[in-house]
Design an enzyme around this catalytic site. Sequence first.
Site, PDB file in Angstrom:
ATOM      1  N   HIS A  30       6.748   5.003   4.453  1.00 21.25           N
ATOM      2  CA  HIS A  30       6.821   3.567   4.207  1.00 21.25           C
ATOM      3  C   HIS A  30       5.427   2.974   4.409  1.00 21.25           C
ATOM      4  O   HIS A  30       4.761   3.265   5.407  1.00 21.25           O
ATOM      5  CB  HIS A  30       7.831   2.909   5.148  1.00 21.25           C
ATOM      6  CG  HIS A  30       8.056   1.461   4.839  1.00 21.25           C
ATOM      7  ND1 HIS A  30       8.536   1.040   3.621  1.00 21.25           N
ATOM      8  CD2 HIS A  30       7.856   0.337   5.567  1.00 21.25           C
ATOM      9  CE1 HIS A  30       8.633  -0.291   3.622  1.00 21.25           C
ATOM     10  NE2 HIS A  30       8.213  -0.730   4.791  1.00 21.25           N
ATOM     11  N   HIS A  42       4.562  -5.808   4.326  1.00 22.95           N
ATOM     12  CA  HIS A  42       5.035  -4.684   3.519  1.00 22.95           C
ATOM     13  C   HIS A  42       6.157  -5.125   2.588  1.00 22.95           C
ATOM     14  O   HIS A  42       6.686  -6.237   2.694  1.00 22.95           O
ATOM     15  CB  HIS A  42       5.465  -3.506   4.402  1.00 22.95           C
ATOM     16  CG  HIS A  42       6.396  -3.850   5.522  1.00 22.95           C
ATOM     17  ND1 HIS A  42       7.684  -3.367   5.600  1.00 22.95           N
ATOM     18  CD2 HIS A  42       6.238  -4.627   6.631  1.00 22.95           C
ATOM     19  CE1 HIS A  42       8.259  -3.822   6.699  1.00 22.95           C
ATOM     20  NE2 HIS A  42       7.401  -4.589   7.341  1.00 22.95           N
ATOM     21  N   CYS A 152       6.970   0.210  -2.095  1.00 25.96           N
ATOM     22  CA  CYS A 152       6.100  -0.244  -1.002  1.00 25.96           C
ATOM     23  C   CYS A 152       4.683   0.299  -1.132  1.00 25.96           C
ATOM     24  O   CYS A 152       3.711  -0.386  -0.784  1.00 25.96           O
ATOM     25  CB  CYS A 152       6.702   0.138   0.350  1.00 25.96           C
ATOM     26  SG  CYS A 152       6.940   1.921   0.607  1.00 25.96           S
TER      27      CYS A 152
END
Length: 260
Positions: A30, A42, A152
């Site tokens: 991530h 994010h 992301c």
Amino acid sequence: MGLISNRVERSEIKPGDHIYTYRAVFTYSHHGIFVGGSKVVHFTPRNANSSTEASSNSYEEIYNLPSSCPTFPDCGFRQPESGVVLTCLDCFLKNGSLYCFEYGVTPSVFLAKVRGGTCTTAPSDPPETVIHRAMYLLQNGFGNYDVFQNNCEDFAMYCKTGVLIVDTAGVGRSGQASSVIGAPLAALISSPLKLLMPSPIGVATVTAGMYCMSRYATDIGVRSDVIKVAVEDLAVNLGWGPGGEEEVVDDGVSEQQIAR
């Protein structure tokens, strides 16, 4: 950072860095932009379809959205209907290790790092430009989340480079997505070589080479189907919202959120 791992300590990261952490026993990573003040911006899927408490909790756990944070009251801030979120570094990591994405690496270094989503040959823009893009998108959104075309990692790479892919039907900027597609493709292409190369080691070497070259060919640093787009013009280029226009926000609000 070493050739094998991009792991860093918290004291080593600086505002404007593209950071990431692994999830589900290194199954995926991530990504986000460290904006200073122990804050990370994010991109996550929007939780518009979560109708039950169980699904909502699952969403928060998977995408690092804190239900409550004892350290920062504004941790988890995001605009309605937006997947771009501001969290503290602790909530972003969720007890995971911290890694820093590399920019401007040489082709040899890129190919040596077999796992995608760790580096790019493309250069990064100055930190102040990166932070401006991240905070602007926190207020205005980054469109719809898509695992292969707008995830992301794509968000963080756009903040760092300002680069978009012209062909929206293809693979996005994400090195993870390129790896997922490249591995089966390399295996498929190299499978006829089994008839010509009796050695399993030889076939494995060729397959690995094809996989690395397929990742390199999709890297934004060497692709020809990319354009530089100012963050204020992003909505127009991607057709977000009515008339493709987004509201420009006051930078003062963004600075206050980082400083808290």
